[in-house]
Scaffold this motif. Structure first.
Motif, PDB file in Angstrom:
ATOM      1  N   GLY A  35       0.850  -1.180   0.000  1.00 21.36           N
ATOM      2  CA  GLY A  35       0.000   0.000   0.000  1.00 21.36           C
ATOM      3  C   GLY A  35       0.889   1.234   0.000  1.00 21.36           C
ATOM      4  O   GLY A  35       2.120   1.127  -0.081  1.00 21.36           O
ATOM      5  N   PRO A  36       0.305   2.417   0.103  1.00 25.06           N
ATOM      6  CA  PRO A  36       1.120   3.634   0.066  1.00 25.06           C
ATOM      7  C   PRO A  36       2.229   3.669   1.124  1.00 25.06           C
ATOM      8  O   PRO A  36       3.361   4.027   0.817  1.00 25.06           O
ATOM      9  CB  PRO A  36       0.098   4.755   0.306  1.00 25.06           C
ATOM     10  CG  PRO A  36      -1.190   4.194  -0.172  1.00 25.06           C
ATOM     11  CD  PRO A  36      -1.133   2.727   0.147  1.00 25.06           C
ATOM     12  N   GLU A  69     -11.180  -6.018  -8.318  1.00 25.13           N
ATOM     13  CA  GLU A  69     -11.194  -6.482  -6.937  1.00 25.13           C
ATOM     14  C   GLU A  69     -12.207  -5.744  -6.067  1.00 25.13           C
ATOM     15  O   GLU A  69     -12.406  -6.100  -4.926  1.00 25.13           O
ATOM     16  CB  GLU A  69      -9.793  -6.375  -6.313  1.00 25.13           C
ATOM     17  CG  GLU A  69      -8.857  -7.421  -6.861  1.00 25.13           C
ATOM     18  CD  GLU A  69      -7.507  -7.424  -6.159  1.00 25.13           C
ATOM     19  OE1 GLU A  69      -7.172  -6.449  -5.458  1.00 25.13           O
ATOM     20  OE2 GLU A  69      -6.792  -8.416  -6.323  1.00 25.13           O
ATOM     21  N   GLY A  70     -12.851  -4.728  -6.601  1.00 24.15           N
ATOM     22  CA  GLY A  70     -13.901  -4.056  -5.861  1.00 24.15           C
ATOM     23  C   GLY A  70     -13.435  -3.127  -4.755  1.00 24.15           C
ATOM     24  O   GLY A  70     -14.187  -2.764  -3.884  1.00 24.15           O
ATOM     25  N   ARG A  71     -12.167  -2.738  -4.779  1.00 21.45           N
ATOM     26  CA  ARG A  71     -11.647  -1.824  -3.759  1.00 21.45           C
ATOM     27  C   ARG A  71     -11.135  -0.575  -4.453  1.00 21.45           C
ATOM     28  O   ARG A  71     -10.135  -0.623  -5.141  1.00 21.45           O
ATOM     29  CB  ARG A  71     -10.504  -2.482  -2.992  1.00 21.45           C
ATOM     30  CG  ARG A  71     -10.943  -3.678  -2.198  1.00 21.45           C
ATOM     31  CD  ARG A  71      -9.790  -4.250  -1.455  1.00 21.45           C
ATOM     32  NE  ARG A  71      -9.396  -3.322  -0.425  1.00 21.45           N
ATOM     33  CZ  ARG A  71      -8.461  -3.573   0.463  1.00 21.45           C
ATOM     34  NH1 ARG A  71      -7.831  -4.706   0.454  1.00 21.45           N
ATOM     35  NH2 ARG A  71      -8.144  -2.689   1.372  1.00 21.45           N
ATOM     36  N   ALA A  72     -11.840   0.510  -4.279  1.00 20.75           N
ATOM     37  CA  ALA A  72     -11.400   1.778  -4.856  1.00 20.75           C
ATOM     38  C   ALA A  72     -11.483   2.835  -3.761  1.00 20.75           C
ATOM     39  O   ALA A  72     -12.564   3.189  -3.320  1.00 20.75           O
ATOM     40  CB  ALA A  72     -12.269   2.155  -6.041  1.00 20.75           C
ATOM     41  N   TYR A  73     -10.339   3.267  -3.315  1.00 21.34           N
ATOM     42  CA  TYR A  73     -10.277   4.296  -2.282  1.00 21.34           C
ATOM     43  C   TYR A  73      -9.719   5.566  -2.898  1.00 21.34           C
ATOM     44  O   TYR A  73      -8.621   5.549  -3.452  1.00 21.34           O
ATOM     45  CB  TYR A  73      -9.362   3.870  -1.131  1.00 21.34           C
ATOM     46  CG  TYR A  73      -9.848   2.656  -0.397  1.00 21.34           C
ATOM     47  CD1 TYR A  73     -10.887   2.753   0.521  1.00 21.34           C
ATOM     48  CD2 TYR A  73      -9.277   1.416  -0.625  1.00 21.34           C
ATOM     49  CE1 TYR A  73     -11.337   1.630   1.189  1.00 21.34           C
ATOM     50  CE2 TYR A  73      -9.715   0.289   0.046  1.00 21.34           C
ATOM     51  CZ  TYR A  73     -10.748   0.412   0.957  1.00 21.34           C
ATOM     52  OH  TYR A  73     -11.194  -0.697   1.621  1.00 21.34           O
ATOM     53  N   LEU A 132      -6.126  14.697  -5.438  1.00 18.73           N
ATOM     54  CA  LEU A 132      -7.094  13.617  -5.307  1.00 18.73           C
ATOM     55  C   LEU A 132      -6.644  12.484  -6.203  1.00 18.73           C
ATOM     56  O   LEU A 132      -6.410  12.682  -7.403  1.00 18.73           O
ATOM     57  CB  LEU A 132      -8.488  14.089  -5.731  1.00 18.73           C
ATOM     58  CG  LEU A 132      -9.060  15.249  -4.944  1.00 18.73           C
ATOM     59  CD1 LEU A 132     -10.413  15.652  -5.509  1.00 18.73           C
ATOM     60  CD2 LEU A 132      -9.189  14.903  -3.478  1.00 18.73           C
ATOM     61  N   ILE A 133      -6.497  11.286  -5.632  1.00 25.11           N
ATOM     62  CA  ILE A 133      -5.953  10.165  -6.386  1.00 25.11           C
ATOM     63  C   ILE A 133      -6.510   8.864  -5.818  1.00 25.11           C
ATOM     64  O   ILE A 133      -6.741   8.752  -4.615  1.00 25.11           O
ATOM     65  CB  ILE A 133      -4.395  10.179  -6.333  1.00 25.11           C
ATOM     66  CG1 ILE A 133      -3.782   9.148  -7.258  1.00 25.11           C
ATOM     67  CG2 ILE A 133      -3.886  10.044  -4.907  1.00 25.11           C
ATOM     68  CD1 ILE A 133      -2.269   9.313  -7.447  1.00 25.11           C
ATOM     69  N   TYR A 134      -6.758   7.907  -6.693  1.00 18.58           N
ATOM     70  CA  TYR A 134      -7.169   6.586  -6.218  1.00 18.58           C
ATOM     71  C   TYR A 134      -5.962   5.860  -5.661  1.00 18.58           C
ATOM     72  O   TYR A 134      -4.845   5.996  -6.175  1.00 18.58           O
ATOM     73  CB  TYR A 134      -7.787   5.762  -7.349  1.00 18.58           C
ATOM     74  CG  TYR A 134      -9.191   6.171  -7.670  1.00 18.58           C
ATOM     75  CD1 TYR A 134     -10.238   5.867  -6.805  1.00 18.58           C
ATOM     76  CD2 TYR A 134      -9.474   6.883  -8.822  1.00 18.58           C
ATOM     77  CE1 TYR A 134     -11.533   6.260  -7.087  1.00 18.58           C
ATOM     78  CE2 TYR A 134     -10.765   7.272  -9.117  1.00 18.58           C
ATOM     79  CZ  TYR A 134     -11.788   6.956  -8.240  1.00 18.58           C
ATOM     80  OH  TYR A 134     -13.071   7.348  -8.518  1.00 18.58           O
ATOM     81  N   GLN A 135      -6.185   5.062  -4.627  1.00 14.10           N
ATOM     82  CA  GLN A 135      -5.095   4.320  -4.004  1.00 14.10           C
ATOM     83  C   GLN A 135      -4.391   3.427  -5.024  1.00 14.10           C
ATOM     84  O   GLN A 135      -3.169   3.340  -5.021  1.00 14.10           O
ATOM     85  CB  GLN A 135      -5.594   3.490  -2.832  1.00 14.10           C
ATOM     86  CG  GLN A 135      -4.463   2.733  -2.149  1.00 14.10           C
ATOM     87  CD  GLN A 135      -4.915   1.888  -0.984  1.00 14.10           C
ATOM     88  OE1 GLN A 135      -6.089   1.831  -0.653  1.00 14.10           O
ATOM     89  NE2 GLN A 135      -3.982   1.226  -0.361  1.00 14.10           N
ATOM     90  N   THR A 136      -5.145   2.765  -5.900  1.00 12.97           N
ATOM     91  CA  THR A 136      -4.500   1.895  -6.894  1.00 12.97           C
ATOM     92  C   THR A 136      -3.603   2.702  -7.827  1.00 12.97           C
ATOM     93  O   THR A 136      -2.522   2.233  -8.194  1.00 12.97           O
ATOM     94  CB  THR A 136      -5.543   1.113  -7.721  1.00 12.97           C
ATOM     95  OG1 THR A 136      -6.499   2.027  -8.243  1.00 12.97           O
ATOM     96  CG2 THR A 136      -6.231   0.050  -6.907  1.00 12.97           C
ATOM     97  N   ASP A 137      -4.008   3.915  -8.196  1.00 10.66           N
ATOM     98  CA  ASP A 137      -3.169   4.755  -9.059  1.00 10.66           C
ATOM     99  C   ASP A 137      -1.923   5.226  -8.325  1.00 10.66           C
ATOM    100  O   ASP A 137      -0.824   5.247  -8.889  1.00 10.66           O
ATOM    101  CB  ASP A 137      -3.954   5.967  -9.570  1.00 10.66           C
ATOM    102  CG  ASP A 137      -5.085   5.576 -10.511  1.00 10.66           C
ATOM    103  OD1 ASP A 137      -5.008   4.492 -11.130  1.00 10.66           O
ATOM    104  OD2 ASP A 137      -6.051   6.351 -10.610  1.00 10.66           O
TER     105      ASP A 137
END
Length: 146
Positions: A35-36, A69-73, A132-137
Motif C-alpha cells: 500500500g502507500p 477487486e472491488g476496492r477503490a479508495y 485527489l488520487i485513487y489508491q490503486t493509481d
C-alpha cells in the motif's frame, strides 16, 4: 477465485539498493503490504542502500485484475502526504502527480443533507492544491518507480 484474504502473499519483487557505502548497505529488508505506506518505506530503504523484497496479497495495482477487486479508495494528498513522498525525491512526486487531480476544495458529507467544508480555495491561498488520487493509481505509480 478465492477471496483476497485467503490468497497467499505474492512477492512483488526483490530490488537492490543503489548506493555502495550507504547507511543500510547490506541490509535485507522485507516489506509486507504494498500500500502507500509500505511502498514509501520500500523507496526510503532502497534510497538508504538496503535490499528490499515486497509481499502483497492483492493483485498488482497496475494490472487489469486490480480494477476488478472491488476496492477503490480515493485519497486526498495534502501537504503531509506530498512532503512524505518528496522525502524520497521530487522524481517520485512527478511520477505520481499526473495520476491524480489537483483540488483546492474538500467537503465532508456525513449525511445526505449535511456538507462541511474542510478546505476552501480561501483556506489554501498560496498553497499547492491537494491531490485527489485513487489508491490503486498512487500505488501503481510508486511501484513503477521502484
Amino acid at each position: 477465485s478465492s477471496p483476497p484474504a485467503a490468497r497467499a502473499a505474492v512477492a512483488v519483487g526483490a530490488i537492490a539498493g543503489q548506493s555502495e557505502g550507504a547507511p543500510l548497505a547490506g541490509l535485507e529488508a522485507v516489506v509486507v503490504g504494498a500500500g502507500p505506506s509500505g511502498l514509501l518505506l520500500a523507496h526510503r530503504l532502497l534510497q538508504a542502500g538496503a535490499q528490499v523484497e515486497i509481499f502483497e496479497g492483492r493483485s498488482d495495482p497496475r494490472s487489469p485484475e486490480a480494477l476488478l477487486e472491488g476496492r477503490a479508495y480515493a485519497l486526498g494528498l495534502g501537504i503531509r502526504g506530498r512532503t512524505a513522498i518528496r522525502t524520497v525525491d521530487d522524481e517520485l512526486w512527478s511520477a505520481i502527480e499526473p495520476s491524480g487531480f489537483g483540488s483546492e476544495w474538500f467537503q465532508l458529507h456525513p449525511t445526505p443533507t449535511l456538507a462541511l467544508d474542510l478546505r476552501t480555495p480561501a483556506d489554501g491561498k498560496g498553497l499547492e492544491p491537494s491531490l485527489l488520487i485513487y489508491q490503486t493509481d498512487l500505488c501503481g505509480a510508486m511501484l513503477s518507480e521502484l
